[in-house]
Design a protein around this motif. Structure first.
Motif, mmCIF file in Angstrom:
data_model
loop_
_atom_site.group_PDB
_atom_site.id
_atom_site.type_symbol
_atom_site.label_atom_id
_atom_site.label_comp_id
_atom_site.label_asym_id
_atom_site.label_seq_id
_atom_site.Cartn_x
_atom_site.Cartn_y
_atom_site.Cartn_z
ATOM 1 N N UNK A 170 0.834 -1.279 0.052
ATOM 2 C CA UNK A 170 0.036 -0.094 0.041
ATOM 3 C C UNK A 170 0.777 1.230 0.049
ATOM 4 N N UNK A 220 1.108 3.109 9.148
ATOM 5 C CA UNK A 220 1.612 3.790 7.930
ATOM 6 C C UNK A 220 3.012 4.511 8.309
ATOM 7 N N UNK A 226 -0.607 12.021 0.725
ATOM 8 C CA UNK A 226 -1.265 13.130 1.511
ATOM 9 C C UNK A 226 -0.634 14.436 1.270
ATOM 10 N N UNK A 268 -4.570 6.750 -2.769
ATOM 11 C CA UNK A 268 -3.621 5.567 -2.652
ATOM 12 C C UNK A 268 -3.760 4.453 -3.580
ATOM 13 N N UNK A 281 -5.566 13.435 3.044
ATOM 14 C CA UNK A 281 -5.463 12.172 1.955
ATOM 15 C C UNK A 281 -5.749 12.861 0.563
ATOM 16 N N UNK A 290 0.229 5.628 0.174
ATOM 17 C CA UNK A 290 -0.435 6.833 0.169
ATOM 18 C C UNK A 290 0.261 7.957 -0.268
ATOM 19 N N UNK A 295 3.262 14.390 1.236
ATOM 20 C CA UNK A 295 3.758 13.196 2.059
ATOM 21 C C UNK A 295 3.287 11.935 1.375
#
Lengths: 115, 113
Positions: free
Chosen positions: A31, A104, A35, A48, A45, A33, A91
């Motif tokens: 995974x 995470x 941000x 993802x 968010x 992500x 991020x």
């Protein structure tokens, strides 16, 4: 270092230019992500990936934003025709699993300033 | 909409003081709570994952508790040191498979030597 890395760390660009950021997650984390944090706010968010598949995009991600994760490894986030409102810290985080308890792990971020 | 609140917004303490922060969240649909520490120019660092009501976690001088029935978590720092200066953020994963984190605004801690 086996943590999450992001490049560049800082980017200054003029309004209207395109920029691309890169994120290298922890290897074997499926995974990834993205941000964004603007001044005075908590991170928000953006999108993802589960392996190479982009499964969700936030409404914050306008058509000028595109993210990819070819081969399920590193990811890129591109912003086309940048605007001053895009100035923020971007991020990236990766996680091994998909449970709510899964940690995470974050990179140091890319700080974007659009003049 | 999941609303995560943190207080205070900022805190200045002297070296050796003990301090605590609060993270508040809706008590319904709770899945987990994550505490992070974010020092300037570094990556946010995961401190704790809290899942069960009554959870207590400890890491050195830092500890955290969780009350899911009333919707809050406390983070404690015992004997603050200048290296504890950072922003402390809590985040909760939303409903659904994406597990995106919903963040509070953070508590900025400055420890004066």
């Amino acid at each position: 270092d086996t943590g999450v890395s992001q490049n560049p760390r800082h980017k200054i660009t003029k309004r209207g230019q395109n920029v691309t950021f890169r994120c290298d997650p922890i290897s074997e984390h499926n995974r990834l992500y993205w941000y964004r944090q603007t001044l005075g706010q908590g991170p928000e968010f953006l999108t993802y990936f589960q392996n190479e598949a982009q499964l969700e995009k936030s409404r914050l991600l306008s058509d000028r934003f595109s993210a990819e994760r070819p081969k399920g490894s590193f990811s890129t986030l591109e912003i086309q025709r940048t605007e001053q409102g895009d100035s923020a810290m971007y991020l990236c985080a990766s996680s091994l699993g998909s449970t709510a308890q899964e940690t995470q792990y974050f990179g140091p971020g890319t700080r974007l300033l659009v003049l | 909409i999941l609303n995560v609140e943190q207080s205070p917004q900022s805190l200045h303490v002297q070296e050796g003081d003990s301090t605590n922060f609060t993270c508040s969240f809706p008590s319904s649909n709770f899945y987990a709570l994550h505490w992070y520490r974010w020092e300037t120019a570094k990556s946010p660092e995961a401190l704790f994952v809290m899942t069960l009501n009554g959870d207590e976690k400890k890491k050195g001088r830092i500890s955290a508790t969780l009350n899911t029935k009333e919707g809050y978590s406390y983070l404690y720092i015992k004997g603050s040191q200048p290296e504890d200066s950072a922003t402390y953020l809590c985040a909760l994963p939303g409903a659904g498979n994406n597990r995106k984190l919903i963040w509070g605004l953070g508590t900025s801690l400055a420890v004066n030597p």
